[in-house]
Structures are given as C-alpha cells and as structure tokens.
Write an enzyme that holds these catalytic residues in place. Sequence first.
Site, PDB file in Angstrom:
ATOM      1  N   GLU A   3     -33.420 -11.929 -17.624  1.00 29.04           N
ATOM      2  CA  GLU A   3     -33.215 -12.572 -16.489  1.00 29.04           C
ATOM      3  C   GLU A   3     -31.499 -12.643 -16.368  1.00 29.04           C
ATOM      4  O   GLU A   3     -31.137 -13.574 -17.083  1.00 29.04           O
ATOM      5  CB  GLU A   3     -33.926 -14.032 -16.419  1.00 29.04           C
ATOM      6  CG  GLU A   3     -35.374 -13.851 -16.752  1.00 29.04           C
ATOM      7  CD  GLU A   3     -36.053 -13.208 -15.556  1.00 29.04           C
ATOM      8  OE1 GLU A   3     -35.665 -12.951 -14.329  1.00 29.04           O
ATOM      9  OE2 GLU A   3     -37.350 -12.779 -15.456  1.00 29.04           O
TER      10      GLU A   3
ATOM     11  N   GLU B   1     -20.364 -12.295  -9.669  1.00 30.84           N
ATOM     12  CA  GLU B   1     -20.689 -13.692  -9.773  1.00 30.84           C
ATOM     13  C   GLU B   1     -19.596 -14.674 -10.246  1.00 30.84           C
ATOM     14  O   GLU B   1     -19.021 -14.375 -11.253  1.00 30.84           O
ATOM     15  CB  GLU B   1     -21.802 -13.517 -10.822  1.00 30.84           C
ATOM     16  CG  GLU B   1     -22.555 -15.027 -10.713  1.00 30.84           C
ATOM     17  CD  GLU B   1     -23.827 -14.919 -11.920  1.00 30.84           C
ATOM     18  OE1 GLU B   1     -23.445 -14.561 -12.990  1.00 30.84           O
ATOM     19  OE2 GLU B   1     -24.787 -15.517 -11.680  1.00 30.84           O
TER      20      GLU B   1
ATOM     21  N   CYS C 203     -28.626 -20.150 -10.832  1.00 30.62           N
ATOM     22  CA  CYS C 203     -28.734 -18.293 -10.650  1.00 30.62           C
ATOM     23  C   CYS C 203     -29.309 -17.952  -9.233  1.00 30.62           C
ATOM     24  O   CYS C 203     -28.849 -17.118  -8.634  1.00 30.62           O
ATOM     25  CB  CYS C 203     -29.413 -17.742 -11.623  1.00 30.62           C
ATOM     26  SG  CYS C 203     -31.064 -18.413 -11.791  1.00 30.62           S
TER      27      CYS C 203
ATOM     28  N   LYS D 190     -32.972 -20.238 -29.272  1.00 30.53           N
ATOM     29  CA  LYS D 190     -31.707 -20.571 -29.236  1.00 30.53           C
ATOM     30  C   LYS D 190     -31.379 -21.281 -27.959  1.00 30.53           C
ATOM     31  O   LYS D 190     -31.264 -20.269 -26.989  1.00 30.53           O
ATOM     32  CB  LYS D 190     -30.708 -19.864 -29.593  1.00 30.53           C
ATOM     33  CG  LYS D 190     -29.314 -20.324 -29.972  1.00 30.53           C
ATOM     34  CD  LYS D 190     -28.279 -19.014 -30.181  1.00 30.53           C
ATOM     35  CE  LYS D 190     -27.630 -18.666 -28.746  1.00 30.53           C
ATOM     36  NZ  LYS D 190     -26.951 -20.051 -28.160  1.00 30.53           N
TER      37      LYS D 190
HETATM   38  P1  NAD Z   1     -24.382 -16.066 -21.347  1.00 30.46           P
HETATM   39  O1  NAD Z   1     -24.932 -14.888 -21.165  1.00 30.46           O
HETATM   40  O2  NAD Z   1     -22.920 -16.355 -21.788  1.00 30.46           O
HETATM   41  O3  NAD Z   1     -25.226 -16.991 -22.434  1.00 30.46           O
HETATM   42  C1  NAD Z   1     -26.509 -17.041 -22.375  1.00 30.46           C
HETATM   43  C2  NAD Z   1     -27.310 -17.262 -23.800  1.00 30.46           C
HETATM   44  O4  NAD Z   1     -27.067 -16.138 -24.448  1.00 30.46           O
HETATM   45  C3  NAD Z   1     -26.662 -18.455 -24.593  1.00 30.46           C
HETATM   46  O5  NAD Z   1     -27.561 -19.185 -25.406  1.00 30.46           O
HETATM   47  C4  NAD Z   1     -25.581 -17.727 -25.540  1.00 30.46           C
HETATM   48  O6  NAD Z   1     -25.421 -18.298 -26.653  1.00 30.46           O
HETATM   49  C5  NAD Z   1     -26.291 -16.437 -25.742  1.00 30.46           C
HETATM   50  N1  NAD Z   1     -25.753 -15.070 -26.346  1.00 30.46           N
HETATM   51  C6  NAD Z   1     -24.276 -14.915 -25.895  1.00 30.46           C
HETATM   52  N2  NAD Z   1     -24.134 -14.056 -26.471  1.00 30.46           N
HETATM   53  C7  NAD Z   1     -25.247 -13.425 -27.133  1.00 30.46           C
HETATM   54  C8  NAD Z   1     -25.546 -12.296 -27.888  1.00 30.46           C
HETATM   55  N3  NAD Z   1     -24.328 -11.268 -28.291  1.00 30.46           N
HETATM   56  N4  NAD Z   1     -26.595 -12.109 -28.175  1.00 30.46           N
HETATM   57  C9  NAD Z   1     -27.437 -12.869 -28.280  1.00 30.46           C
HETATM   58  N5  NAD Z   1     -27.334 -14.181 -27.402  1.00 30.46           N
HETATM   59  C10 NAD Z   1     -26.359 -14.265 -26.794  1.00 30.46           C
HETATM   60  O7  NAD Z   1     -24.724 -17.065 -20.099  1.00 30.46           O
HETATM   61  P2  NAD Z   1     -24.251 -18.577 -19.700  1.00 30.46           P
HETATM   62  O8  NAD Z   1     -22.999 -18.505 -19.232  1.00 30.46           O
HETATM   63  O9  NAD Z   1     -24.879 -19.453 -20.629  1.00 30.46           O
HETATM   64  O10 NAD Z   1     -25.171 -18.754 -18.418  1.00 30.46           O
HETATM   65  C11 NAD Z   1     -24.819 -18.268 -17.076  1.00 30.46           C
HETATM   66  C12 NAD Z   1     -25.417 -16.935 -16.607  1.00 30.46           C
HETATM   67  O11 NAD Z   1     -26.864 -16.953 -16.788  1.00 30.46           O
HETATM   68  C13 NAD Z   1     -25.177 -16.663 -15.147  1.00 30.46           C
HETATM   69  O12 NAD Z   1     -24.852 -15.265 -15.111  1.00 30.46           O
HETATM   70  C14 NAD Z   1     -26.550 -16.816 -14.628  1.00 30.46           C
HETATM   71  O13 NAD Z   1     -26.631 -16.056 -13.259  1.00 30.46           O
HETATM   72  C15 NAD Z   1     -27.391 -16.652 -15.649  1.00 30.46           C
HETATM   73  N6  NAD Z   1     -28.470 -17.224 -15.235  1.00 30.46           N
HETATM   74  C16 NAD Z   1     -29.670 -16.352 -14.766  1.00 30.46           C
HETATM   75  C17 NAD Z   1     -30.999 -16.845 -14.514  1.00 30.46           C
HETATM   76  C18 NAD Z   1     -32.025 -16.051 -14.065  1.00 30.46           C
HETATM   77  O14 NAD Z   1     -33.281 -16.599 -14.115  1.00 30.46           O
HETATM   78  N7  NAD Z   1     -31.830 -14.876 -13.576  1.00 30.46           N
HETATM   79  C19 NAD Z   1     -31.148 -18.006 -14.564  1.00 30.46           C
HETATM   80  C20 NAD Z   1     -30.124 -18.993 -15.136  1.00 30.46           C
HETATM   81  C21 NAD Z   1     -28.957 -18.245 -15.366  1.00 30.46           C
END
Ligand code: NAD
Length: 484
Positions: free
Chosen positions: A249, A384, A283, A174
């Site tokens: 991650e 963050e 990130c 997804k």
């Molecule tokens: P998010 O956690 O809101 O969403 C990430 C994904 O998880 C999306 O596809 C979302 O639909 C899904 N999701 C949300 N709730 C869920 C649940 N209950 N069960 C399963 N899936 C669920 O994050 P975002 O706002 O899309 O991205 C930004 C964040 O991602 C920032 O915190 C950033 O630091 C982090 N990030 C980390 C890395 C890394 O490699 N560590 C890389 C890129 C982004």
Amino acid sequence: MEKILNYIDGEYREPQSGKWLDNYEPASGEVYSKIADSDASDVAAAYEAAKNAFPEWSNTPIEKRSRILMKIADLIEENLYRLAEAESKDNGKPLSLATTIDIPRASANFRFFANAITQFSSEAHESVGLQTMNFTLRQPLGVVGCISPWNLPLYLFTWKVAPAIAAGNCVVAKPSEVTPLTAFLLGEILTEAGLPKGVLNIVHGTGPSAGQAIVEHADIKAISFTGGTKTGEHIARTAAPMFKKLSLELGGKNPNLIFGDCDYEKALNVSVRSSFANQGQICLCGSRMYIEASIYDQFKNDFVEKVKALQVGHPSEADTNIGAVVSKPHMEKVQSYIKLAKKEGATLLYGGEAVTIEGYENGYYLQPTILEVDDNTCRIQQEEVFGPLVTLMKFSSEEEALALANGVKYGLSATLWTQNLDRTMRLSKQLEAGIVWVNTWLNRDLRTPFGGMKQSGVGREGGFEALRFFTEPKNVCIQFGDRL
Ligand code: NAD
C-alpha cells in the site's frame, strides 16, 4: 527517559545491540524517549517466538481467537485517552483527531476482524459428471511480517496485524521508527487480553535495519507493507527471489474533481478537510484540486478564505485544526516543494511559511499552503509531498478533467463532486484509482477493498480481501462413487 522496548514472546525486551534511537516530539522539537534500534538478531528472536507459537495459535478455534481480538478492541477503547495522548505527542496530530479517529479506528480494526473471521468461508464445487467434490482449504500462511508508516500509526499498524492474527498467523511487526509509541503501549494490552505469547511480536527500529531484516528473513512467508512507493519498490525487489506474498500500500497524489453542478457548500467544506486533515499527511488526502472553469474564481476565493480560518497550533489545544508535521526532515521536504513549485511557475495563494507557536518555538509547524498551477506536468503536480499543501487548477471539460486526474503515476484514490449520475458512472469507471469517492471523502466501510492502482500499490486490504491475503487457498479434490 522512557524507553520504547521490543515486545517479543509476550515480554518487553531491550534491543540486543544495546543501541537506541532518539524519539522526537514534533510539537516541541524535543527528544522525549529512546527507541530500541533493533537489527536482524532481534528480528530472528521475534521470528523464533512466532514460529513456536504458530502450531497452537493456528489450531485455536476461531471463536476463541475472535474473543481475544474482541478483548484487545475493548482494552484499546478503555485506554482511549491515554493512547490518543500518546499518538498526538508522538506524531504531532491534533489530540482531537487522535481521540475521534485514530484510536477508535484501531479498536474497530480488532473488532471488525474478530467478527469477519467467524464469517470467512471458502468455496466448494461439486462436479457431477466427474463425481468429484472440490473444496478450498484456507490455511494461515505461518509467520508473516507487517510494516507500517508514521502518518496514522496505531490505526494502520492494527489494520495489518488484526487480520493477520485473526486468520491464524503469527506476526513479526514493525511500526515506523518515527512514531513507535502506541505500538509499544499495545504490548501491555495484548498481554492483558490474553493473547498467547509469540503470536504478535513487535520489533522497533529503522527501515534499513529492522525492516530490511523482516523482509530478508527467508522463513517469513508474506509481507504486508504500507509506506512510500520507493520503499515498496525496494521491498518488492528484496522479496521477489524468495517468492514472498506481498501486499504493498504505497503513495498517492490524489485528484479532487469539482464540477460546476456540485453541492457547492459541501464540496467546499469537505475539500478543506480532504486537503489538510492530519496536516495533509493522510495517503488519501486530495492534494490536486481540479475545479471547473464556470465556478473556478468563486471557488478559489471561498476556499482560500476557509483555509485562512484554520488554526495552526499545539496539538493538545482544543481549537487546533493543524498540528505539527511529523518531523524536521519532513517539514524541510514540504518547504522545499513550496520553493520548487514557485520556481516552476506556481502562484502562492496562501501559506508557505513556518509558524512559531509561543512556548514551542522548536516545534514543526507550517501554514496550510495553497498553490495555483496551470501545468499538470510540473513536479508539484506529479510528486507526492504528503504535507499541508494543495494545488488548484482549472479545467473546461469532463474529458480534460479525467486526463488531468489520470495524468500521474499514482492511483490510490480520487474524489468527485457532481450531481450528475451519468457523469458519476462514467468517471467512476475511468478514473485510475483504487477508491473513488463521490460527494464524500474518507468514508470507509471496513468491509470494502482498500488499495491502489499503478504506483500506489499492489494487492488489496480490508474485509475478506485481507483475510484472503493472510491465508493460502488450497484446492482439495475428492472423488466419490464408482467412477474410475
Ligand atoms: P516509508 O516508506 O519511509 O516507511 C514505511 C515503513 O517502512 C516504516 O516502518 C519504515 O521503517 C519501513 N522501511 C523503510 N525502509 C525499509 C526497508 N528497506 N525495508 C523494510 N522496511 C522499511 O514511509 P513513511 O514515510 O513512513 O510513510 C509515508 C508514506 O506512506 C507516504 O508515501 C504515504 O502515501 C504512504 N502511505 C500509504 C498508505 C496507503 O494505504 N496506500 C497509507 C499511509 C501512508
């Protein structure tokens, strides 16, 4: 209006609920497509397709799997401009960035794992006295789930699915509901490349609905997740009773340590990039700059001047350095942190305002923002924000710099600017971060481990680490000879 459909069992399908989400273009603030609002029934269909594909795919010779992954990589390259335009439209990032970084990297992910799987080997241990030979079978897990965020949409989506299928698994994946377009377009490429149907299934929709259904599915063996720390925590809680394998991650609040003995011009120029590339929505962006007192005033002034020269504009314009942030709620979140920081006593050195672009008045544009702080415990230093915002703080000694850098709950990456080799080694060991860059930033060799410490995550991706995650190591012990 274009519809973003699920890709299940090798074909595009509408969501079973018949429900759709609005997809916004950040550059204009307008809805330009509809996204399948999938639920557990679509995830169940994707799982069935993956389960049915698994016996054949897991027994497909590695060379054949590798050739298909190579073909996917080639087709991504052939579609570079189309995919880059889609990524830029969906995310708001400068088209130049999508063309030079995001899409080439998505192709490189498939190419890299197509090669890596042919070199992936396991251990063997002969125990002479016991007359035994132990070897490790590395078997695919079965059906696995991959969930990715919006900031580097196709880049991070493929970073997960490529090693998963290379290792012989079948996948229910997804992408973020905020940026689903390029994963949707990838479906056509998978079909054209000859990936057997059901090997990679792409389900669109929200986290609480489609994402949660993937994590809750009792027969999906592992979850590779990239996203926010709070979501990661929720996923860990949901998955724990089912003993799923997890790679998480998560968020970061990365320090950028600038010592007086650094290569000044290089540190200055790269720090502008590491603070504001992709509107600060990587990130690995350095969101906390710590500068040694001996060069603080000069560096601060030069940094502000460089940042003032950055062009905020429509993502498709060639001279745009800073495009649109990804969504209206995200823009409001960043603005609320700027307000909060000022309330907490931070000094605004530059930016802080929304920008209006002629012809795109409803787009989500923000000035790159620099805040000066003197308290490492305030929220702007601890939480963050993930936007075009960086803080500057002074330090007087190496010990102080280290304490400031490590003084947060996150531990994803750290950047160090110094010419002193002893200091480099000392700090590389002591910095609490999964990646330490020295005199560089965002240099990624795909063979190296990638991941965070503390609340930035659990597990490592990249290179053989990813292939290890997506396989089950099984020890086989054979006795030979006449020993009883
Ligand atoms: P998010 O956690 O809101 O969403 C990430 C994904 O998880 C999306 O596809 C979302 O639909 C899904 N999701 C949300 N709730 C869920 C649940 N209950 N069960 C399963 N899936 C669920 O994050 P975002 O706002 O899309 O991205 C930004 C964040 O991602 C920032 O915190 C950033 O630091 C982090 N990030 C980390 C890395 C890394 O490699 N560590 C890389 C890129 C982004």
